[in-house]
Design an enzyme around this catalytic site. Structure first.
Site, PDB file in Angstrom:
ATOM      1  N   THR A 146       0.817  -1.220   0.000  1.00  0.00           N
ATOM      2  CA  THR A 146       0.000   0.000   0.000  1.00  0.00           C
ATOM      3  C   THR A 146       0.847   1.265   0.000  1.00  0.00           C
ATOM      4  O   THR A 146       0.475   2.278  -0.590  1.00  0.00           O
ATOM      5  CB  THR A 146      -0.920   0.005   1.248  1.00  0.00           C
ATOM      6  OG1 THR A 146      -1.828  -1.074   1.109  1.00  0.00           O
ATOM      7  CG2 THR A 146      -1.693   1.289   1.388  1.00  0.00           C
TER       8      THR A 146
ATOM      9  N   THR B  23       1.754  -4.718   4.153  1.00  0.00           N
ATOM     10  CA  THR B  23       1.566  -5.143   5.547  1.00  0.00           C
ATOM     11  C   THR B  23       0.935  -6.534   5.662  1.00  0.00           C
ATOM     12  O   THR B  23       1.151  -7.228   6.653  1.00  0.00           O
ATOM     13  CB  THR B  23       0.661  -4.147   6.299  1.00  0.00           C
ATOM     14  OG1 THR B  23      -0.555  -4.008   5.558  1.00  0.00           O
ATOM     15  CG2 THR B  23       1.332  -2.803   6.455  1.00  0.00           C
TER      16      THR B  23
HETATM   17  N1  ASN Z   1      -2.597  -5.182   0.441  1.00  0.00           N
HETATM   18  C1  ASN Z   1      -1.497  -4.414   0.958  1.00  0.00           C
HETATM   19  C2  ASN Z   1      -0.256  -5.306   0.936  1.00  0.00           C
HETATM   20  O1  ASN Z   1      -0.034  -6.057   1.852  1.00  0.00           O
HETATM   21  C3  ASN Z   1      -1.795  -3.926   2.354  1.00  0.00           C
HETATM   22  C4  ASN Z   1      -0.810  -2.903   2.897  1.00  0.00           C
HETATM   23  O2  ASN Z   1       0.316  -2.815   2.515  1.00  0.00           O
HETATM   24  N2  ASN Z   1      -1.248  -2.085   3.872  1.00  0.00           N
HETATM   25  O3  ASN Z   1       0.478  -5.286  -0.036  1.00  0.00           O
END
Ligand code: ASN
Length: 357
Positions: free
Chosen positions: A28, A104
């Site tokens: 993200t 994340t």
């Molecule tokens: N979907 C994203 C990922 O894990 C979530 C994030 O980075 N907050 O790539």
């Protein structure tokens, strides 16, 4: 899979305090809305760095590598972990620390995997990311990147303050293989309920030195093999026999992380015991981890776990599921006899579990 060197215009200070390799994998932190569908997709890192002008004030030499193309962390696989370990090995002597920008969703798995692949790590490898993309007003990316860079640069008497694989997120620095993603909406996305925080970032960054791994006495060794024929089975009341059977008899299965109840307890249904016993007898390694957020597996405390111990299921103490599955991938890939693999799973290899006698 390749990493591209990103040419960014960071200040190259005359007297740098540290040199850091920033590795961007996606997530993200660097996403933008897709023009047609409005869902988030990763974008180029040279754009990301323009959004953090503060980086230019750092007295660090910064080099950026970007995964090409960047990915949502749901698409991370074993090959990415091995590649990251190789990138760190190749650049190990040139840099004082490494910051990995990562989605994340699977960050705790990646940090756990890297902790096993990098033995005798003497420098910080810090994962961070964001809940809100860096282009948005209320992004948490800027603070996470800046603090991660500061921690990666921190040293005393020539030694890194945090020579281990960790996750910095929001205000806390956590051991990578003790972390779990617990939040998908708020900024405090990670938690490590069974191990203290390594540092807390407020006005100052307060390090909890007594819980940080000591610097190793031997030089870095990296591993490049992981066994992917492994699975996680989460128990629930009423679990169906054919499902358990299908999983345990899956072709090629080598190891299973069994997520049990409470202190490591599982049903005593005769069919369940029989399937587990047959799996162990076929050479499948089973590691018992608890579904509880706190406490640990204690096989033999109740009758409902005593038989697991007797049939050769390994007790995972307070290891997290993320650390358990990646540790199993790591251990089962070692070319050592089976009893040695069992011994490694019972041992604390990288600070991932607490051993109690
Ligand atoms: N979907 C994203 C990922 O894990 C979530 C994030 O980075 N907050 O790539």
């Amino acid at each position: 899979m390749k990493f591209l060197k990103v040419n960014i215009n960071t200040a190259a200070p005359r007297d740098p305090e540290a040199s850091i390799l920033l590795i961007y994998t996606g997530g993200t932190i660097g996403m933008v809305s897709d023009k047609e569908d409005h869902h988030l997709v990763p974008f180029d890192f040279s754009e990301v760095i323009h959004r953090v002008p503060e980086i230019r004030q750092f007295k660090v030499m910064l080099t950026v590598l970007s995964l090409d193309p960047p990915i949502d962390s749901s698409n991370v696989g074993v090959e990415h972990w091995v590649k990251l370990a190789q990138v760190i090995q190749v650049n190990y002597h040139e840099y004082d620390g490494f910051v990995i920008l990562h989605g994340t969703d699977t960050m705790a798995y990646s940090a756990s995997a890297l902790s096993f692949l990098l033995e005798n790590l003497g420098k910080p490898v810090i994962f961070t990311g964001a809940q809100v993309p860096i282009g948005r007003m209320r992004t948490d990316a800027r603070r996470n990147i800046i603090t991660a860079l500061e921690i990666a640069s921190a040293h005393r008497k020539g030694r890194a303050l945090v020579p281990e694989v960790s996750i910095f997120f929001n205000t806390v620095l956590l051991r990578g293989n003790r972390s779990t993603k617990v939040e998908s909406r708020h900024f405090n996305a990670f938690h490590s309920g069974k191990y203290p925080q390594l540092a807390k970032a407020g006005i100052d960054i307060e390090y909890n030195n007594s819980v940080i791994l000591p610097a190793p006495s031997q030089s870095l060794r990296i591993y490049q093999e992981l066994e992917s024929q492994v699975a996680v089975m989460k128990l629930f009341p009423g679990i169906n026999q054919s499902l358990v059977e299908a999983m345990l008899k899956a072709e090629g299965l080598k190891g299973l992380v069994l997520e049990t109840f409470g202190a490591g307890n599982a049903p005593t249904y005769p069919w369940f015991l029989k399937l587990l016993r047959e799996a162990v007898d076929r050479g499948i390694t089973i590691l018992n981890v608890s579904q509880c957020e706190e406490g640990e597996v204690h096989q033999g405390q109740y009758e409902t776990s005593l038989y697991l111990k007797e049939m050769g299921v390994i007790g995972g103490s307070d290891i997290s599921t993320e650390a358990a599955i990646t540790k199993m991938m790591f251990v089962l890939a070692q070319e050592v006899p089976h009893p040695e693999k069992v011994r490694m799973l019972e041992m604390d290899l990288r600070g991932e579990m607490t051993l109690r006698n």
